[in-house]
Design a protein around this motif. Structure first.
Motif, PDB file in Angstrom:
ATOM      1  N   UNK A 279       0.688  -1.214   0.185  1.00 52.65           N
ATOM      2  CA  UNK A 279       0.157   0.126  -0.024  1.00 52.65           C
ATOM      3  C   UNK A 279       1.019   1.183   0.077  1.00 52.65           C
ATOM      4  N   UNK A 280       1.969   1.273   0.890  1.00 52.19           N
ATOM      5  CA  UNK A 280       2.811   2.549   1.093  1.00 52.19           C
ATOM      6  C   UNK A 280       3.634   2.610  -0.489  1.00 52.19           C
ATOM      7  N   UNK A 281       3.958   1.485  -0.947  1.00 54.70           N
ATOM      8  CA  UNK A 281       4.680   1.562  -1.986  1.00 54.70           C
ATOM      9  C   UNK A 281       4.013   2.259  -3.435  1.00 54.70           C
ATOM     10  N   UNK A 282       2.570   1.751  -3.425  1.00 52.77           N
ATOM     11  CA  UNK A 282       1.613   2.288  -4.441  1.00 52.77           C
ATOM     12  C   UNK A 282       1.390   3.783  -4.147  1.00 52.77           C
ATOM     13  N   UNK A 283       1.439   4.390  -3.066  1.00 51.96           N
ATOM     14  CA  UNK A 283       1.181   5.772  -2.811  1.00 51.96           C
ATOM     15  C   UNK A 283       2.615   6.517  -3.359  1.00 51.96           C
ATOM     16  N   UNK A 284       3.697   5.777  -3.066  1.00 50.13           N
ATOM     17  CA  UNK A 284       5.093   6.428  -3.501  1.00 50.13           C
ATOM     18  C   UNK A 284       5.014   6.819  -4.909  1.00 50.13           C
ATOM     19  N   UNK A 285       4.620   5.664  -5.449  1.00 51.56           N
ATOM     20  CA  UNK A 285       4.663   5.566  -6.898  1.00 51.56           C
ATOM     21  C   UNK A 285       3.708   6.324  -7.491  1.00 51.56           C
ATOM     22  N   UNK A 286       2.547   6.883  -6.928  1.00 52.72           N
ATOM     23  CA  UNK A 286       1.485   8.006  -7.633  1.00 52.72           C
ATOM     24  C   UNK A 286       2.331   8.954  -7.810  1.00 52.72           C
ATOM     25  N   UNK A 287       3.053   9.788  -7.018  1.00 53.14           N
ATOM     26  CA  UNK A 287       3.708  10.967  -7.334  1.00 53.14           C
ATOM     27  C   UNK A 287       4.608  10.894  -8.259  1.00 53.14           C
ATOM     28  N   UNK A 288       5.431   9.742  -8.574  1.00 53.22           N
ATOM     29  CA  UNK A 288       6.443   9.852  -9.668  1.00 53.22           C
ATOM     30  C   UNK A 288       5.745   9.339 -10.866  1.00 53.22           C
ATOM     31  N   UNK A 289       4.700   8.666 -10.957  1.00 53.60           N
ATOM     32  CA  UNK A 289       3.868   8.634 -12.152  1.00 53.60           C
ATOM     33  C   UNK A 289       3.059   9.867 -12.719  1.00 53.60           C
ATOM     34  N   UNK A 290       2.867  10.664 -12.129  1.00 51.15           N
ATOM     35  CA  UNK A 290       2.598  11.997 -12.350  1.00 51.15           C
ATOM     36  C   UNK A 290       3.387  12.711 -12.954  1.00 51.15           C
ATOM     37  N   UNK A 291       4.611  12.723 -12.488  1.00 51.60           N
ATOM     38  CA  UNK A 291       5.770  13.407 -13.193  1.00 51.60           C
ATOM     39  C   UNK A 291       6.254  13.049 -14.175  1.00 51.60           C
ATOM     40  N   UNK A 292       6.116  11.631 -14.577  1.00 51.50           N
ATOM     41  CA  UNK A 292       6.707  10.946 -15.858  1.00 51.50           C
ATOM     42  C   UNK A 292       5.486  10.868 -16.897  1.00 51.50           C
ATOM     43  N   UNK A 293       4.337  10.751 -16.492  1.00 56.19           N
ATOM     44  CA  UNK A 293       3.428  10.771 -17.607  1.00 56.19           C
ATOM     45  C   UNK A 293       2.330  11.783 -18.133  1.00 56.19           C
ATOM     46  N   UNK A 294       2.476  12.735 -17.088  1.00 62.03           N
ATOM     47  CA  UNK A 294       1.429  13.739 -17.514  1.00 62.03           C
ATOM     48  C   UNK A 294       2.331  14.866 -18.358  1.00 62.03           C
ATOM     49  N   UNK A 295       1.539  15.556 -19.343  1.00 61.85           N
ATOM     50  CA  UNK A 295       2.305  16.453 -20.151  1.00 61.85           C
ATOM     51  C   UNK A 295       2.458  17.802 -19.416  1.00 61.85           C
ATOM     52  N   UNK A 296       3.499  18.493 -19.605  1.00 66.09           N
ATOM     53  CA  UNK A 296       3.733  19.547 -18.776  1.00 66.09           C
ATOM     54  C   UNK A 296       4.015  19.657 -17.282  1.00 66.09           C
TER      55      UNK A 296
END
Length: 569
Positions: A279-296
Motif C-alpha cells: 500500500x505504501x509503495x503504491x502511494x509513493x509510485x503515484x507521485x512519480x507516475x504523475x511526473x513521468x506521464x502527465x504532459x507539462x
C-alpha cells in the motif's frame, strides 16, 4: 789620585745629568700616556654604556608616551556618555528639502527608530553609509541620538507561526497564546521563501519578523521529496495499479474531457488491506507516475505524513498541524504541480468518533480533516491517499463518497502475483550458482526455475504448509495455510534471506577450496522459505483470534479460538 784614573771634565758631567733627566721625563711621559690611553678606553666604555642607557631611556619614554596616550584615550572614552540601542523601523534617503515645509536638516538621510518604547526620527551619521541601515536592524545611538553603528537584526526574541502571507511583505503571525499579529518582514527576509507554518523570530515591539527559525514542527512530520519508487517496482497488483491510475492520472492526462463531462477528479483514495502488501509503495509510485506521464508536469510533491508524530498532547496543536499541511499543499498546487498527501496507518489518527477505542482526540481531529477536504478553499491538484490495515476503524464520514471516494483493496498476492514479486527481487544480474546455470541452460532460465520451485513450495496446500486452525462461533473449523498469509514483504524477506545463505555457503566453501563457486541456488530459496515459516509461527495471537485475523486481512464469521499448526501438528 792615581795617574791612570779617568778625569771627568765638566762638560761630560753635565751631559750625563741631562741624559738622566731626559730619561726620567721620557719614562714619566710614557706612564702618563699609558694612563691617558687607559682613561680614554674607560671613557669610551662609559660613553657606550651611557648610549645604551640613553636608548633604553628613549624606549621607556616612547612607551610611557604611548601609555599616556592610551590612558588619555581611555579617560576620554570613559567620559563619553553610553550608547543607546534602538530598532530601525524605516529608512529615509537624503533628498531636496522644501523650504516652505521643512528645515534642511529634515531632508538629510534619516531613519525612524523605536527607542525606549517611543518612535522618533533620527539622523544617520555622515561617517556611515545610509544603505547599511536597514529596516528591522538594531542600531546604536550617540548622546545626540544619531545612528553611529549598525548591529544587524536582534538574534533573540519571541517565536511565531506564519498563518498567512500578504503581498506587501507583511505576515499574519500566530503567537504562543494563539494571538494573531500582523508584522513586517525585515529587509533580510524580503527575498526569503516563507511558507505557512514556518517558525519566525518576531520582535513584537517593533513589529518585525527578523529570521526564519529551523524549528518547524510540521516539517518534522512531513516529507516533501518525491520518492523514486515506480509502478514497475510493484508486482502482483496489476488490477489495483490500473484502478489507481484511472483515478489519479486520467484527470491530469485528459482535463478537457473531465471538464466537458462536468466530472470532478476524486479528492481522496483509500488503500486498505493486510500489512506488507504494498500500500505504501503504491502511494509513493503515484507521485512519480504523475511526473513521468502527465504532459507539462516536470515535478510533483509527496507529503508523507507521519501519523503518530502528528499527535500532540496540547489541545488544538494536532488540528493546527493538519491545517498547515493542507495549506502547504495548496501553496504547492497553486503553481500547477500535483501534490499527494499520504496518511499512512490512517486509523491511528482518524478513528471512528465515539467508538471508545481511543481517547477523545478524534472528536476534533476528524472534523478538521473533513473541513480541509470539503472546505471552501479548493483542493485542485491535491490528492489525499490514506493507507490502513484496519479500514473498519476509520470514521465513516471520511470514507463516504466525495471525500475518500475511491477505495482499493490491496490483497495478498496469489501464486502468479508471487512470481512477479520474486522476479523483481531475484534477477539474473545477481550471482546465480554455476550448477543452476549449467543445469537449466542459462541464468534467466535458472532464475525462473528457482522462482517456480519456491512459489510451488510456498503455495502448496499440503500438511507441511498448514499454519493455523480457526474455530468459528458456529462450530466450523477451518485450516489456513501459510499461502494465506504471504505478502510482498514476506517474499522480499525470503529472497534476502536466501542471498545471505548463499554468501555464507560461499565463505565456508572458500576456506577449503580457493576456486569455490558463489551464487544463489534453489536450495537456498527453499531453506529461506522454511525459516520464514518457522519465524511466522510465533506471530499469531491466540488470545484474541478475531482481532488478529482481522488485522491479517481475513474476513468471515466471529472466530472464538485459534490454534497454531506446525507441520500438521
Amino acid at each position: 789620585m792615581s795617574d791612570n784614573a779617568p778625569i771627568e771634565t765638566p762638560r761630560e758631567s753635565v751631559s750625563a745629568e741631562v741624559h738622566t733627566d731626559l730619561q726620567q721625563k721620557y719614562d714619566s711621559t710614557r706612564r702618563r700616556l699609558a694612563t691617558l690611553v687607559e682613561n680614554n678606553r674607560q671613557l669610551r666604555a662609559d660613553l657606550d654604556a651611557a648610549s645604551r642607557n640613553n636608548r633604553r631611556m628613549v624606549d621607556i619614554l616612547n612607551l610611557t608616551r604611548e601609555e599616556i596616550t592610551d590612558l588619555k584615550d581611555s579617560i576620554a572614552d570613559n567620559a563619553q556618555p553610553p550608547f543607546n540601542f534602538a530598532t530601525v523601523l524605516e529608512v529615509h534617503a537624503g533628498r531636496e528639502h522644501d523650504p516652505a515645509l521643512e528645515l534642511p536638516s529634515v531632508a538629510r538621510p534619516s531613519a525612524d527608530v523605536l527607542f525606549s518604547g517611543r518612535k522618533m526620527r533620527t539622523h544617520i551619521s555622515p561617517m556611515l553609509s545610509s544603505e547599511a541601515v536597514t529596516a528591522g536592524s538594531e542600531v546604536l545611538l550617540d548622546e545626540a541620538f544619531s545612528i553611529v553603528a549598525v548591529l544587524g537584526p536582534n538574534p533573540t526574541g519571541d517565536t511565531g507561526r506564519v498563518k498567512e502571507l500578504f503581498d506587501d511583505n507583511r505576515l499574519l503571525v500566530v503567537g504562543r497564546s494563539d494571538d494573531e499579529h500582523v508584522v513586517t518582514r525585515a529587509t533580510e527576509l524580503h527575498d526569503a521563501r516563507l511558507r505557512v507554518g514556518d517558525a519566525v523570530l518576531v520582535d513584537y515591539r517593533s513589529g518585525f519578523a527578523t529570521q526564519v527559525l529551523d524549528v518547524s514542527d510540521v516539517q518534522d512530520v512531513m516529507l516533501e521529496e518525491v520518492p523514486d519508487a515506480t509502478f514497475d517496482d510493484i508486482g502482483g497488483l496489476g488490477q489495483q495499479i490500473g484502478q489507481i491510475r484511472d483515478s489519479v492520472e486520467l484527470p491530469f492526462l485528459y482535463p478537457e474531457l473531465y471538464h466537458e463531462h462536468h466530472l470532478q477528479p476524486p479528492k481522496g483514495i483509500l488503500l486498505y488491506g493486510p500489512p506488507g502488501t504494498g500500500k505504501t509503495l503504491i502511494a509513493k509510485a503515484v507521485a512519480q507516475s504523475l511526473t513521468g506521464r502527465v504532459d507539462g508536469v516536470d515535478h510533483s510533491y509527496f507529503l508523507n505524513i507521519k501519523g503518530p508524530e502528528l499527535l500532540n498532547k496540547y489541545v488544538g496543536e494536532t488540528e493546527r498541524h493538519i491545517r498547515t499541511i493542507f495549506s502547504r499543499a495548496r501553496e504547492m498546487a497553486s503553481a500547477g504541480y500535483p501534490v499527494v498527501i499520504f496518511f499512512d496507518e490512517m486509523e491511528s489518527l482518524f478513528r471512528t468518533r465515539g467508538s471508545g477505542t481511543s481517547s477523545d482526540v478524534e472528536t476534533t481531529i476528524v472534523p478538521q480533516l473533513l473541513a480541509e477536504i470539503d472546505g471552501v478553499e479548493s483542493l485542485q491538484n491535491v490528492i489525499v491517499i490514506g493507507a490502513s490495515n484496519r479500514e473498519d476503524m476509520i470514521d465513516p464520514a471520511i470514507l463516504r463518497p466525495g471525500r475518500l471516494d475511491v477505495k482499493i483493496r490491496v490483497d495478498r498476492p496469489d501464486a502468479n502475483g508471487a512470481q512477479e514479486i520474486f522476479g523483481i527481487y531475484l534477477t539474473p544480474e545477481i550471482p546465480v550458482h554455476p550448477n543452476e546455470v549449467m543445469q537449466h541452460g542459462g541464468a534467466q532460465a535458472a532464475v525462473e526455475h528457482m522462482i517456480d520451485q519456491t512459489v510451488e513450495s510456498l503455495y502448496a496446500r499440503d500438511r507441511d504448509n498448514e499454519f493455523v486452525e480457526v474455530t468459528y462461533q458456529d462450530g466450523t473449523v477451518v485450516v489456513l495455510y501459510f499461502a494465506d498469509f504471504v505478502s510482498g514483504a514476506t517474499i522480499a524477506n525470503i529472497v534476502d534471506r536466501a542471498k545471505r545463505l548463499a554468501i555464507k555457503d560461499y565463505l565456508d566453501a572458500r576456506t577449503t577450496d580457493a576456486h569455490a563457486a558463489k551464487g544463489v541456488k534453489t536450495s537456498h530459496l527453499l531453506q529461506a522459505s522454511s525459516e520464514e515459516k518457522a519465524q511466522q509461527l510465533d506471530l499469531p495471537d491466540t488470545s484474541a483470534p478475531q482481532q488478529w485475523l482481522r488485522l491479517a486481512g481475513h474476513r468471515g464469521a466471529q472466530a472464538i479460538a485459534l490454534r497454531v499448526l506446525q507441520n500438521g501438528q
